[in-house]
Scaffold this motif. Structure first.
Motif, PDB file in Angstrom:
ATOM      1  N   VAL A 144       0.876  -1.184   0.000  1.00 59.50           N
ATOM      2  CA  VAL A 144       0.000   0.000   0.000  1.00 59.50           C
ATOM      3  C   VAL A 144       0.910   1.228   0.000  1.00 59.50           C
ATOM      4  O   VAL A 144       1.621   1.479   0.973  1.00 59.50           O
ATOM      5  N   GLN A 174      -7.864  -5.887   3.378  1.00 57.51           N
ATOM      6  CA  GLN A 174      -7.675  -6.843   2.295  1.00 57.51           C
ATOM      7  C   GLN A 174      -6.419  -6.518   1.498  1.00 57.51           C
ATOM      8  O   GLN A 174      -5.666  -7.428   1.106  1.00 57.51           O
ATOM      9  N   GLN A 175      -6.163  -5.232   1.252  1.00 62.62           N
ATOM     10  CA  GLN A 175      -4.948  -4.846   0.547  1.00 62.62           C
ATOM     11  C   GLN A 175      -3.701  -5.258   1.330  1.00 62.62           C
ATOM     12  O   GLN A 175      -2.705  -5.688   0.738  1.00 62.62           O
ATOM     13  N   GLN A 178      -3.203  -9.048   1.000  1.00 65.25           N
ATOM     14  CA  GLN A 178      -2.764  -9.432  -0.336  1.00 65.25           C
ATOM     15  C   GLN A 178      -1.320  -9.041  -0.598  1.00 65.25           C
ATOM     16  O   GLN A 178      -0.558  -9.802  -1.198  1.00 65.25           O
ATOM     17  N   GLN A 415      -4.817   4.805  -4.128  1.00 67.13           N
ATOM     18  CA  GLN A 415      -4.433   3.501  -4.655  1.00 67.13           C
ATOM     19  C   GLN A 415      -5.681   2.668  -4.865  1.00 67.13           C
ATOM     20  O   GLN A 415      -6.421   2.401  -3.918  1.00 67.13           O
ATOM     21  N   ARG A 417      -8.240  -0.471  -5.479  1.00 68.02           N
ATOM     22  CA  ARG A 417      -8.409  -1.644  -4.614  1.00 68.02           C
ATOM     23  C   ARG A 417      -7.514  -2.818  -5.022  1.00 68.02           C
ATOM     24  O   ARG A 417      -6.903  -3.461  -4.184  1.00 68.02           O
ATOM     25  N   ARG A 420      -1.207  -3.300  -6.364  1.00 64.38           N
ATOM     26  CA  ARG A 420      -0.171  -3.558  -5.376  1.00 64.38           C
ATOM     27  C   ARG A 420       1.051  -2.720  -5.727  1.00 64.38           C
ATOM     28  O   ARG A 420       1.562  -2.783  -6.848  1.00 64.38           O
TER      29      ARG A 420
END
Length: 436
Positions: A144, A174-175, A178, A415, A417, A420
């Motif tokens: 992020v 969630q980011q 991931q 950023q 969703r 990355r």
């Protein structure tokens, strides 16, 4: 062999262990009282309810009576029998937990079969002595961009994520799951709506699911189960750290864990304190927070992110948020007005801080982050004047420079969703754009 040579072994009856039980004396709100049974606080018992066995937890005692809180739903009658269950003070752990979802008691809830454990870890954890903790000095990439560049996390840091409802907290989590550069991820979804739990899991990629273990305890579960679910998530993370793993632990949310402990504390007769929180509710926060950190012996770490739901967007006087800020290594505050302008993640840079960032990034990145924060603060403090047309260029050179950088600033802080961000690229962009 004839009959004279046969010598049968003498009969030895197997010892009989009677089942230890007691009887229900009273039911007051969430609290049951029982006599005739002795068990330590935290033990599990079974109550003979009309629908069948009802699990309950021992939450206290008064003289010779045990105080119980039911962990499920059932109709309990006066005099119902209570049977001693297990101490339930350990958590089954093992590599097979990764990629699975369990409840507060360790039962699988993902329809993928039983959880195969290889060892056990204490539910209350094994505290790391202060001198056995390694310093936080290595950055933890999260994927992020605003966090990596401006609020850099260190391995072993304890960070708070403070926000009201509906400001993008779940999406940011969630980011993090991931994109985080961790060996394993443990997620404690405590007190969430069942729909949100299913949605959170559905949006994770197969690779993220494979390295994660999720402890899911919905909002309709009993208070002791919600507290036990948080402690179970920490126990699994501690076992992974002892194995030398770099672990990211997400607890969503610390507020609902405190609410669960408040229910238990008030039911057992604790005096309410600030905003109705008894001492045990706020005292639980530092006990959980201190279980994270770096283990110098194993080389493993637990980087913990605790979400805090600020009641009515009050991030200043909320007791849980205030207590958490005092024991955490920094906090990220999500602002509703920023979210309303369409910028996600809606991080308020003016009040967010990472106290371990100076030890984890080079001086050039730290100076560029300070310059970007200064530009964002100038724009926010003069937003009304600019909107009304009351400001003309040339009056303030610093504000003019900030306005020139405004498009780049908004793009850097936003950023999507599914995106990355690379840690090194984020730092290079920051230094290139905000170095005087």
């Amino acid at each position: 062999m004839n009959a004279l040579d046969f010598h049968p072994r003498p009969f030895r009856p197997r010892p009989y262990h009677p089942r230890i039980g007691g009887r229900i004396l009273s039911c007051e709100g969430l609290l049951l009282s029982c006599e005739g049974l002795e068990a330590p606080v935290g033990s599990l018992v079974e109550v003979d309810a009309q629908e069948g066995p009802l699990a309950a937890e021992v939450v206290g005692f008064r003289q010779h009576q045990l105080l119980l809180m039911a962990l499920g739903r059932g109709a309990v009658s006066p005099g119902a029998r209570v049977w001693l269950g297990s101490a339930a003070d350990s958590v089954a752990t093992g590599p097979a937990l990764l990629g699975r979802v369990s409840d507060a008691l360790g039962a699988p809830v993902d329809s993928l079969g039983p959880l195969r454990a290889t060892t056990h870890w204490p539910l209350a954890g094994r505290p790391l002595p202060p001198l056995d903790r390694a310093d936080v000095h290595q950055a933890l990439p999260t994927g992020v961009r605003p966090i990596d560049a401006l609020l850099t996390l260190g391995r072993g840091q304890r960070m708070g994520l403070i926000a009201g409802s509906g400001v993008g907290k779940s999406v940011l989590m969630q980011q993090l799951v991931q994109g985080c550069a961790a060996d394993a991820v443990v997620v404690g979804l405590i007190g969430e709506r069942g729909r949100e739990i299913a949605g959170f899991l559905a949006d994770l990629s197969p690779a993220a699911r494979a390295r994660s273990h999720v402890v899911a305890v919905p909002a309709d579960q009993a208070g002791p189960l919600r507290v036990r679910g948080a402690m179970r998530a920490f126990a699994i993370a501690e076992w992974l750290r002892a194995e030398g793993k770099q672990v990211l632990l997400l607890l969503d949310s610390l507020t609902r864990v405190a609410h669960a402990q408040r229910e238990t504390g008030l039911a057992t007769g604790e005096p309410p304190g600030l905003r109705g929180y008894p001492p045990s509710a706020l005292g639980l926060i530092p006990r959980l927070v201190e279980r994270a950190g770096n283990d110098a012996a194993s080389g493993g770490s637990i980087t913990a992110i605790f979400t805090v739901l600020a009641d009515g967007d009050d991030t200043v006087s909320d007791p849980v948020a205030d207590t958490a800020r005092g024991v955490l290594d920094g906090h990220i505050i999500l602002d509703r007005q920023i979210a309303a302008r369409g910028r996600y993640p809606a991080i308020d840079l003016g009040v967010s801080i990472s106290r371990t960032m100076p030890a984890c990034v080079p001086p050039a990145q730290l100076a560029a982050a300070t310059a970007l924060r200064r530009d964002a603060a100038l724009i926010d403090s003069n937003r009304d004047l600019i909107a009304m047309g009351a400001y003309s260029r040339g009056q303030d050179a610093d504000l003019d420079r900030a306005l020139d950088r405004r498009p780049a600033l908004e793009a850097f802080l936003s950023q999507p969703r599914g995106e990355r961000s690379d840690f090194a690229a984020s730092a290079e962009t920051l230094i290139a754009g905000w170095t005087a």
